[in-house]
Design a protein around this motif. Sequence first.
Motif, PDB file in Angstrom:
ATOM      1  N   LEU A  79       0.829  -1.208   0.000  1.00 33.26           N
ATOM      2  CA  LEU A  79       0.000   0.000   0.000  1.00 33.26           C
ATOM      3  C   LEU A  79       0.860   1.254   0.000  1.00 33.26           C
ATOM      4  CD1 LEU A  79      -2.660  -1.115   2.620  1.00 33.26           C
ATOM      5  CD2 LEU A  79      -2.890  -1.102   0.121  1.00 33.26           C
ATOM      6  N   SER A  80       1.972   1.195   0.748  1.00 31.30           N
ATOM      7  CA  SER A  80       2.913   2.315   0.768  1.00 31.30           C
ATOM      8  C   SER A  80       4.236   1.810   1.317  1.00 31.30           C
ATOM      9  CB  SER A  80       2.390   3.482   1.614  1.00 31.30           C
ATOM     10  OG  SER A  80       2.335   3.118   2.975  1.00 31.30           O
ATOM     11  N   VAL A  81       5.294   2.558   0.981  1.00 31.67           N
ATOM     12  CA  VAL A  81       6.624   2.214   1.473  1.00 31.67           C
ATOM     13  C   VAL A  81       7.425   3.502   1.598  1.00 31.67           C
ATOM     14  CG1 VAL A  81       7.582   1.748  -0.826  1.00 31.67           C
ATOM     15  CG2 VAL A  81       8.588   0.646   1.172  1.00 31.67           C
TER      16      VAL A  81
ATOM     17  N   GLY B 159      13.223   1.815   7.328  1.00 30.02           N
ATOM     18  CA  GLY B 159      12.068   1.944   6.457  1.00 30.02           C
ATOM     19  C   GLY B 159      10.831   1.331   7.040  1.00 30.02           C
ATOM     20  N   ARG B 160       9.757   1.473   6.272  1.00 25.39           N
ATOM     21  CA  ARG B 160       8.453   0.990   6.717  1.00 25.39           C
ATOM     22  C   ARG B 160       7.630   0.673   5.484  1.00 25.39           C
ATOM     23  NH1 ARG B 160       5.633   1.079  11.312  1.00 25.39           N
ATOM     24  NH2 ARG B 160       3.393   1.294  11.188  1.00 25.39           N
ATOM     25  N   SER B 161       6.841  -0.372   5.556  1.00 26.31           N
ATOM     26  CA  SER B 161       5.902  -0.670   4.474  1.00 26.31           C
ATOM     27  C   SER B 161       4.563  -1.078   5.064  1.00 26.31           C
ATOM     28  CB  SER B 161       6.442  -1.768   3.546  1.00 26.31           C
ATOM     29  OG  SER B 161       6.649  -2.984   4.239  1.00 26.31           O
ATOM     30  N   TRP B 162       3.526  -0.802   4.296  1.00 26.31           N
ATOM     31  CA  TRP B 162       2.158  -1.171   4.653  1.00 26.31           C
ATOM     32  C   TRP B 162       1.622  -2.077   3.571  1.00 26.31           C
ATOM     33  CZ3 TRP B 162      -0.380  -0.303   9.097  1.00 26.31           C
ATOM     34  CH2 TRP B 162       0.167   0.641   9.969  1.00 26.31           C
ATOM     35  N   HIS B 163       0.895  -3.114   3.985  1.00 25.43           N
ATOM     36  CA  HIS B 163       0.351  -4.117   3.069  1.00 25.43           C
ATOM     37  C   HIS B 163      -1.080  -4.426   3.476  1.00 25.43           C
ATOM     38  CE1 HIS B 163       4.533  -5.024   1.964  1.00 25.43           C
ATOM     39  NE2 HIS B 163       4.750  -4.707   3.230  1.00 25.43           N
ATOM     40  N   CYS B 164      -1.809  -5.029   2.549  1.00 26.24           N
ATOM     41  CA  CYS B 164      -3.117  -5.581   2.869  1.00 26.24           C
ATOM     42  C   CYS B 164      -3.164  -6.993   2.317  1.00 26.24           C
ATOM     43  CB  CYS B 164      -4.243  -4.715   2.315  1.00 26.24           C
ATOM     44  SG  CYS B 164      -4.266  -4.612   0.522  1.00 26.24           S
TER      45      CYS B 164
ATOM     46  N   ASN C  69      -3.848  -6.384  11.894  1.00 30.97           N
ATOM     47  CA  ASN C  69      -5.218  -6.615  12.358  1.00 30.97           C
ATOM     48  C   ASN C  69      -5.928  -7.685  11.535  1.00 30.97           C
ATOM     49  OD1 ASN C  69      -5.888  -5.376   9.947  1.00 30.97           O
ATOM     50  ND2 ASN C  69      -6.717  -3.520  10.881  1.00 30.97           N
ATOM     51  N   GLY C  70      -5.199  -8.423  10.726  1.00 35.97           N
ATOM     52  CA  GLY C  70      -5.798  -9.462   9.904  1.00 35.97           C
ATOM     53  C   GLY C  70      -6.230  -8.977   8.534  1.00 35.97           C
ATOM     54  N   VAL C  71      -6.255  -7.668   8.339  1.00 31.44           N
ATOM     55  CA  VAL C  71      -6.592  -7.069   7.044  1.00 31.44           C
ATOM     56  C   VAL C  71      -5.409  -6.268   6.528  1.00 31.44           C
ATOM     57  CG1 VAL C  71      -8.158  -5.511   5.815  1.00 31.44           C
ATOM     58  CG2 VAL C  71      -9.042  -6.964   7.643  1.00 31.44           C
ATOM     59  N   LYS C  72      -4.774  -5.492   7.421  1.00 31.68           N
ATOM     60  CA  LYS C  72      -3.614  -4.675   7.076  1.00 31.68           C
ATOM     61  C   LYS C  72      -2.413  -5.087   7.924  1.00 31.68           C
ATOM     62  CE  LYS C  72      -5.679  -0.452   5.324  1.00 31.68           C
ATOM     63  NZ  LYS C  72      -5.765   1.009   5.501  1.00 31.68           N
ATOM     64  N   LEU C  73      -1.235  -4.813   7.370  1.00 31.18           N
ATOM     65  CA  LEU C  73       0.017  -5.200   7.998  1.00 31.18           C
ATOM     66  C   LEU C  73       1.001  -4.047   7.880  1.00 31.18           C
ATOM     67  CD1 LEU C  73       2.064  -7.459   8.990  1.00 31.18           C
ATOM     68  CD2 LEU C  73       2.420  -7.941   6.558  1.00 31.18           C
ATOM     69  N   GLY C  74       1.644  -3.675   8.990  1.00 30.41           N
ATOM     70  CA  GLY C  74       2.697  -2.668   8.995  1.00 30.41           C
ATOM     71  C   GLY C  74       4.015  -3.293   9.407  1.00 30.41           C
ATOM     72  N   VAL C  75       5.061  -3.044   8.619  1.00 31.44           N
ATOM     73  CA  VAL C  75       6.365  -3.648   8.849  1.00 31.44           C
ATOM     74  C   VAL C  75       7.432  -2.561   8.885  1.00 31.44           C
ATOM     75  CG1 VAL C  75       8.037  -5.349   8.003  1.00 31.44           C
ATOM     76  CG2 VAL C  75       5.594  -5.680   7.547  1.00 31.44           C
ATOM     77  N   GLU C  76       8.359  -2.663   9.851  1.00 32.91           N
ATOM     78  CA  GLU C  76       9.503  -1.762   9.914  1.00 32.91           C
ATOM     79  C   GLU C  76      10.776  -2.550   9.652  1.00 32.91           C
ATOM     80  OE1 GLU C  76       9.572   0.356  13.621  1.00 32.91           O
ATOM     81  OE2 GLU C  76       7.878   1.621  13.024  1.00 32.91           O
TER      82      GLU C  76
END
Length: 138
Positions: A57-59, A105-110, A83-90
């Motif tokens: 979704l974003s990075v 860095g950081r990324s967001w996923h679904c 939360n089972g729908v979205k994921l945030g990773v550092e």
Amino acid sequence: MLRPYERAVYYYETDKMGIMHHSNYIRIFEETRIHFLSEAGMPFPDIEAQGILMPVLSVECGYLRPLRFGDTFTVELRITDFNGVKLGVEYTVCNKATGEVCAKGRSWHCFTDGELKPLRIKSRYPAIYSIFADNMEH
């Protein structure tokens, strides 16, 4: 704790200044996510085989110290939001020889199906859900 991702900087990843080009850090984040899933016992191809996609979704990435051709680096991954729908990773990229932090860095996923419709994975895919839930920092 899962092993950090580790490898050396390849020549083709460097620019005219002899340092790793900034775009390659985003690729390294992806390599780190793939490594994390394998280490956690759920290789990414197994997730995709179940019809689950994890689009970005974003990075973002902040560059602190350069890596050069041949430098070995490690990447620590932390799941900060899930939360089972979205994921945030550092991600924290360090020069293995010096211990210096080179980038963060950081990324967001679904999670989606093959038609990019959002999925809630908790009840339908509990093994995949637990990989992320069990490794999330609280």
